[in-house]
Design an enzyme around this catalytic site. Structure first.
Site, PDB file in Angstrom:
ATOM      1  N   GLU A  61       1.233  -0.798  -0.195  1.00 40.26           N
ATOM      2  CA  GLU A  61       0.043   0.002   0.242  1.00 40.26           C
ATOM      3  C   GLU A  61       0.841   1.316  -0.006  1.00 40.26           C
ATOM      4  OE1 GLU A  61      -2.587  -2.654   2.664  1.00 40.26           O
ATOM      5  OE2 GLU A  61       0.452  -2.493   2.160  1.00 40.26           O
ATOM      6  N   CYS A  93      -0.506  -0.212   7.471  1.00 40.30           N
ATOM      7  CA  CYS A  93      -1.159   0.658   5.942  1.00 40.30           C
ATOM      8  C   CYS A  93      -2.267   1.200   6.133  1.00 40.30           C
ATOM      9  CB  CYS A  93      -0.721  -1.047   4.927  1.00 40.30           C
ATOM     10  SG  CYS A  93       0.464  -1.277   5.176  1.00 40.30           S
ATOM     11  N   GLY A 286      13.863 -38.878   0.017  1.00 41.83           N
ATOM     12  CA  GLY A 286      13.919 -40.791  -0.122  1.00 41.83           C
ATOM     13  C   GLY A 286      12.200 -41.685  -0.054  1.00 41.83           C
TER      14      GLY A 286
END
Length: 351
Positions: A61, A93, A286
């Protein structure tokens, strides 16, 4: 004249997709933070855009607001994740959007982080800003599956990767396995590693294959030094390996290799989240380790690269898993199917 509902929905989807494209730019670099994008729109014009590049840097933002400048006032902000409402390494923000004078905020999905969890939306609404939530949520969340799962469950998102032949074999009886799949498939694996906070392997794989398990591709669209190195975890209950700068094994010479000596894989995964902020985990190991993760239902996503070759019945199986009846079988849904070079890549989700 107000925009009709169907036209508004189409416009919201279009601009949210642009925000998602912004977020994709940091999918390899933002860890452990989520990849987030933001687009600011005046009418039908994009006036600002940005993404969160790395932890500790400003959020999406902030970059979008800086890009828009004075045109942010009265704009609509499209954000792929709920704007934060707390002060961490950067300011909130939500307050930045309020201070800039945006009139509407469209959010793909809420942030399950307990420090946010709806508070960002509340701050915006209390300031008189119109908020819409739930636009292209699935597409936006697909970029942050690990972060979102970890915030909700304190467990990481686990991907198990296997390279196999048509007959489900991963190596010759001698252990020879380089290379079953082609270079394009191995390059594709680099993208998965780059998204991962941790890579888990077994001590047998280290001793047999002496792998690097690093991110080394030059085709990821970002500089390698910007990508946080995945933490390497070696399952080593018998304590056969240790950190040694003179070791014959590459992983043992790496300072960030972590040795897990305990039995519980569930405990390991919780530790990776709580102590190391590793939210996306890749298992490259494996048949025994793969079978353990699968049988304990710890795999969120199974990725199989299948090469067009047959190695025979004496070659090594892809998974050490031996159900006694069909009732015990492990079943998956095909999520995606694509050709990668000469190989087939299958992405499967457990049922």
């Amino acid at each position: 004249m107000p925009i009709p509902n169907h036209a508004q929905a189409a416009q919201d989807s279009y601009f949210m997709m642009l925000a998602i494209e912004q977020a994709k730019r940091s999918q390899y670099t933002a860890r452990p933070n989520p990849a987030v994008g933001c687009v600011l729109v005046q009418g039908a014009d994009v006036v600002g855009q940005g993404f969160h590049p790395q932890a500790g840097q400003p959020h999406a933002e902030v970059f979008a607001l800086k890009d828009a400048g004075a045109q942010a006032a009265g704009a609509t902000a499209y954000v792929t994740l709920e704007p934060c409402s707390h002060t961490g390494r950067t300011p909130p923000c939500a307050l930045a959007l309020i201070d800039a004078g945006v009139k509407r905020v469209v959010i793909a999905g809420l942030d399950p982080n307990p420090q946010v969890a709806g508070r960002g939306v509340s701050l915006l609404e209390q300031s008189g800003i119109e908020v819409s939530v739930g636009i292209l949520t699935a597409q936006a969340e697909a970029l942050n599956l690990g972060f979102l799962k970890a915030m909700r469950t304190q467990m990481p998102y686990v991907r198990l990767k296997i390279a196999t032949s048509l007959d489900g074999r991963t190596a010759m009886p001698t252990g020879e396995s380089k290379w079953i799949t082609g270079i394009e498939a191995r390059e594709d694996v680099q993208k998965i590693r780059a998204k991962s906070g941790a890579i888990i392997t077994g001590s047998v794989t280290v001793i047999t294959d002496n792998p690097q398990l690093n991110v080394r591709s030059s085709q990821l669209g970002v500089a390698l030094e910007q990508i946080p190195s995945p933490m390497i975890v070696v399952l080593d209950r018998r304590e056969r390996l240790k950190h040694d700068l003179q070791s014959d094994y590459q992983l043992c010479r790496r300072a960030n290799t972590y040795y897990w000596r305990e039995d519980s894989l569930h405990a390991l995964l919780k530790t990776l989240v709580s102590e190391h902020q590793c939210y996306d985990v890749l298992v490259e190991a494996g048949a025994s380790v793969a079978g353990s993760f699968l049988s304990q239902q710890l795999v969120d996503e199974l990725i199989v690269y299948q090469a067009p070759c047959i190695l025979g019945s004496q070659a090594r199986a892809m998974v050490d898993f031996n159900p006694l009846s069909l009732v015990q079988q492990l079943r998956f849904d095909y999520h995606t199917f694509e050709k990668v070079g000469t190989d087939i890549k299958l992405t499967l989700l457990p049922i």
